[in-house]
Design a protein around this motif. Structure first.
Motif, PDB file in Angstrom:
ATOM      1  N   MET A  16       0.833  -1.208   0.000  1.00 44.50           N
ATOM      2  CA  MET A  16       0.000   0.000   0.000  1.00 44.50           C
ATOM      3  C   MET A  16       0.864   1.253   0.000  1.00 44.50           C
ATOM      4  N   ARG A  17       1.916   1.252   0.815  1.00 47.27           N
ATOM      5  CA  ARG A  17       2.808   2.416   0.881  1.00 47.27           C
ATOM      6  C   ARG A  17       3.443   2.691  -0.478  1.00 47.27           C
ATOM      7  N   LEU A  18       3.891   1.648  -1.149  1.00 47.26           N
ATOM      8  CA  LEU A  18       4.575   1.823  -2.426  1.00 47.26           C
ATOM      9  C   LEU A  18       3.597   2.176  -3.550  1.00 47.26           C
ATOM     10  N   VAL A  19       2.396   1.589  -3.505  1.00 47.18           N
ATOM     11  CA  VAL A  19       1.373   1.948  -4.491  1.00 47.18           C
ATOM     12  C   VAL A  19       0.998   3.422  -4.328  1.00 47.18           C
ATOM     13  N   VAL A  38       2.410  -9.298  -6.205  1.00 46.35           N
ATOM     14  CA  VAL A  38       2.135  -7.887  -5.933  1.00 46.35           C
ATOM     15  C   VAL A  38       0.707  -7.536  -6.327  1.00 46.35           C
ATOM     16  N   LYS A  39       0.259  -8.038  -7.472  1.00 45.39           N
ATOM     17  CA  LYS A  39      -1.100  -7.767  -7.921  1.00 45.39           C
ATOM     18  C   LYS A  39      -2.132  -8.322  -6.940  1.00 45.39           C
ATOM     19  N   VAL A  40      -1.838  -9.516  -6.391  1.00 42.64           N
ATOM     20  CA  VAL A  40      -2.749 -10.121  -5.416  1.00 42.64           C
ATOM     21  C   VAL A  40      -2.817  -9.266  -4.154  1.00 42.64           C
ATOM     22  N   HIS A  41      -1.647  -8.851  -3.658  1.00 44.83           N
ATOM     23  CA  HIS A  41      -1.617  -7.998  -2.464  1.00 44.83           C
ATOM     24  C   HIS A  41      -2.312  -6.667  -2.733  1.00 44.83           C
ATOM     25  N   ARG A  42      -2.073  -6.115  -3.891  1.00 41.71           N
ATOM     26  CA  ARG A  42      -2.664  -4.825  -4.234  1.00 41.71           C
ATOM     27  C   ARG A  42      -4.195  -4.915  -4.265  1.00 41.71           C
ATOM     28  N   ALA A  43      -4.705  -5.979  -4.850  1.00 43.28           N
ATOM     29  CA  ALA A  43      -6.160  -6.170  -4.902  1.00 43.28           C
ATOM     30  C   ALA A  43      -6.734  -6.327  -3.500  1.00 43.28           C
ATOM     31  N   SER A  44      -6.001  -7.042  -2.637  1.00 44.90           N
ATOM     32  CA  SER A  44      -6.455  -7.232  -1.265  1.00 44.90           C
ATOM     33  C   SER A  44      -6.482  -5.901  -0.518  1.00 44.90           C
ATOM     34  N   VAL A  45      -5.460  -5.084  -0.739  1.00 48.44           N
ATOM     35  CA  VAL A  45      -5.407  -3.760  -0.104  1.00 48.44           C
ATOM     36  C   VAL A  45      -6.598  -2.913  -0.539  1.00 48.44           C
ATOM     37  N   MET A  46      -6.863  -2.888  -1.818  1.00 49.23           N
ATOM     38  CA  MET A  46      -7.985  -2.092  -2.340  1.00 49.23           C
ATOM     39  C   MET A  46      -9.304  -2.561  -1.730  1.00 49.23           C
ATOM     40  N   ARG A  47      -9.450  -3.882  -1.607  1.00 49.56           N
ATOM     41  CA  ARG A  47     -10.698  -4.421  -1.045  1.00 49.56           C
ATOM     42  C   ARG A  47     -10.833  -4.099   0.432  1.00 49.56           C
ATOM     43  N   LYS A  48      -9.778  -4.355   1.212  1.00 48.66           N
ATOM     44  CA  LYS A  48      -9.851  -4.132   2.659  1.00 48.66           C
ATOM     45  C   LYS A  48     -10.009  -2.650   3.005  1.00 48.66           C
ATOM     46  N   MET A  49      -9.345  -1.782   2.242  1.00 44.77           N
ATOM     47  CA  MET A  49      -9.437  -0.348   2.514  1.00 44.77           C
ATOM     48  C   MET A  49     -10.651   0.292   1.853  1.00 44.77           C
ATOM     49  N   GLN A  50     -11.385  -0.513   1.076  1.00 42.49           N
ATOM     50  CA  GLN A  50     -12.591  -0.043   0.380  1.00 42.49           C
ATOM     51  C   GLN A  50     -12.274   1.167  -0.494  1.00 42.49           C
ATOM     52  N   ALA A  51     -11.123   1.104  -1.157  1.00 40.91           N
ATOM     53  CA  ALA A  51     -10.704   2.167  -2.073  1.00 40.91           C
ATOM     54  C   ALA A  51     -11.305   1.905  -3.446  1.00 40.91           C
ATOM     55  N   ARG A  52     -11.920   2.920  -4.020  1.00 41.34           N
ATOM     56  CA  ARG A  52     -12.585   2.755  -5.315  1.00 41.34           C
ATOM     57  C   ARG A  52     -11.630   2.952  -6.488  1.00 41.34           C
ATOM     58  N   SER A  53     -10.499   3.603  -6.229  1.00 40.11           N
ATOM     59  CA  SER A  53      -9.558   3.906  -7.304  1.00 40.11           C
ATOM     60  C   SER A  53      -8.189   4.161  -6.687  1.00 40.11           C
ATOM     61  N   LEU A  54      -7.172   4.286  -7.541  1.00 35.18           N
ATOM     62  CA  LEU A  54      -5.837   4.607  -7.038  1.00 35.18           C
ATOM     63  C   LEU A  54      -5.799   5.966  -6.340  1.00 35.18           C
ATOM     64  N   PRO A  55      -6.393   7.029  -6.910  1.00 32.60           N
ATOM     65  CA  PRO A  55      -6.407   8.312  -6.183  1.00 32.60           C
ATOM     66  C   PRO A  55      -7.088   8.207  -4.815  1.00 32.60           C
ATOM     67  N   ASP A  56      -8.139   7.383  -4.753  1.00 31.22           N
ATOM     68  CA  ASP A  56      -8.832   7.174  -3.485  1.00 31.22           C
ATOM     69  C   ASP A  56      -7.896   6.515  -2.471  1.00 31.22           C
ATOM     70  N   LEU A  57      -7.128   5.521  -2.919  1.00 32.82           N
ATOM     71  CA  LEU A  57      -6.184   4.849  -2.025  1.00 32.82           C
ATOM     72  C   LEU A  57      -5.088   5.808  -1.552  1.00 32.82           C
ATOM     73  N   VAL A  58      -4.633   6.682  -2.447  1.00 33.19           N
ATOM     74  CA  VAL A  58      -3.615   7.666  -2.069  1.00 33.19           C
ATOM     75  C   VAL A  58      -4.144   8.589  -0.973  1.00 33.19           C
ATOM     76  N   ARG A  59      -5.382   9.047  -1.107  1.00 35.01           N
ATOM     77  CA  ARG A  59      -5.986   9.916  -0.083  1.00 35.01           C
ATOM     78  C   ARG A  59      -6.107   9.179   1.247  1.00 35.01           C
ATOM     79  N   ILE A  60      -6.502   7.910   1.180  1.00 38.23           N
ATOM     80  CA  ILE A  60      -6.623   7.111   2.399  1.00 38.23           C
ATOM     81  C   ILE A  60      -5.258   6.945   3.069  1.00 38.23           C
ATOM     82  N   ALA A  61      -4.239   6.655   2.263  1.00 40.00           N
ATOM     83  CA  ALA A  61      -2.892   6.464   2.807  1.00 40.00           C
ATOM     84  C   ALA A  61      -2.391   7.718   3.506  1.00 40.00           C
ATOM     85  N   ASP A  62      -2.705   8.875   2.946  1.00 36.95           N
ATOM     86  CA  ASP A  62      -2.294  10.139   3.569  1.00 36.95           C
ATOM     87  C   ASP A  62      -2.916  10.309   4.958  1.00 36.95           C
ATOM     88  N   LYS A  63      -4.121   9.768   5.127  1.00 35.88           N
ATOM     89  CA  LYS A  63      -4.825   9.918   6.409  1.00 35.88           C
ATOM     90  C   LYS A  63      -4.385   8.918   7.466  1.00 35.88           C
TER      91      LYS A  63
END
Length: 223
Positions: free
Chosen positions: A168-171, A191-216
């Motif tokens: 998640m940090r690197l994405v 990496v793709k498997v982990h990335r998909a799991s991160v998106m699902r667990k964090m309920q991120a709808r997109s990469l920009p959404d995940l970036v905003r979540i990571a900042d918080k």
């Protein structure tokens, strides 16, 4: 003082019987003023909690609900402005509406810069106080919702495995799957498997959404 109210605790720590009706705390050493304000606020359906001093207020456990503080500028032993700073230093974020019979422009500027909702000189119009109180309650309601949302994000982040946090940090830092794979010495498929799991667990709808979540949820970008 941090244990005097449940309003800043995460949702999982709050009582299931938490009060939802907003409240207004009133601190004024004049009994007639307190009674008048209580009557006014209750007439518009608000729960009014009167206190004769800041110390009385600090000893009371407040409802777990959106609230506002109506505070006299001049209090026994401590000014309202000093008490406002004390609340901020104690991480107590109840919005403040100041009332005073002895205010001046520099005093009002100081109060507003410190985050006060309003600074009303006595005698003030009843509607002006009611409007200021509702503004304060709305601010506190928004703050509490934001706090609940942040606590929920942190709970999701804690559900990630250490490897998922690294991914998640690197994405969030903008690295591609193949770059992450090289840095973590993993296959790109993994990496793709982990990335998909991160998106699902964090309920991120997109990469920009995940970036905003990571900042918080990751201070200074450190997972």
């Amino acid at each position: 003082m941090s244990d005097r109210s449940m309003s800043d605790r995460p949702p999982s720590d709050r009582s299931a019987m938490a009060v939802e009706s907003p409240f207004v705390a009133i601190i004024d050493d004049d009994p007639s003023i307190r009674e008048s304000l209580v009557s006014l606020l209750r007439s518009v359906g608000l729960t009014a909690l009167p206190f004769a001093s800041a110390q009385d207020f600090l000893q009371q456990r407040l409802p777990d609900a959106p609230g506002c503080l109506v505070l006299d500028v001049r209090l026994p032993g401590q000014s309202g402005l000093e008490f406002q700073r004390e609340l901020t230093g104690a991480d107590i974020h109840l919005p403040v509406v100041f009332i005073t019979g002895h205010g001046d422009i520099p005093m009002s500027v100081t109060a507003m810069k410190a985050g006060a909702v309003e600074f009303l000189a006595k005698p003030f119009r009843d509607q002006d106080l009611i409007d200021a109180v509702h503004t304060g309650i709305d601010r506190d309601r928004d703050r509490r919702r934001a706090l609940d949302a942040l606590c929920d994000l942190r709970e999701r982040f804690r559900s990630l495995t250490p490897r998922e946090r690294e991914v998640m940090r690197l994405v969030a830092a903008g690295q591609l799957n193949k770059q992450i794979a090289a840095e973590l010495q993993l296959s790109e498929i993994t990496v793709k498997v982990h990335r998909a799991s991160v998106m699902r667990k964090m309920q991120a709808r997109s990469l920009p959404d995940l970036v905003r979540i990571a900042d918080k949820v990751t201070p200074a970008g450190d997972a």
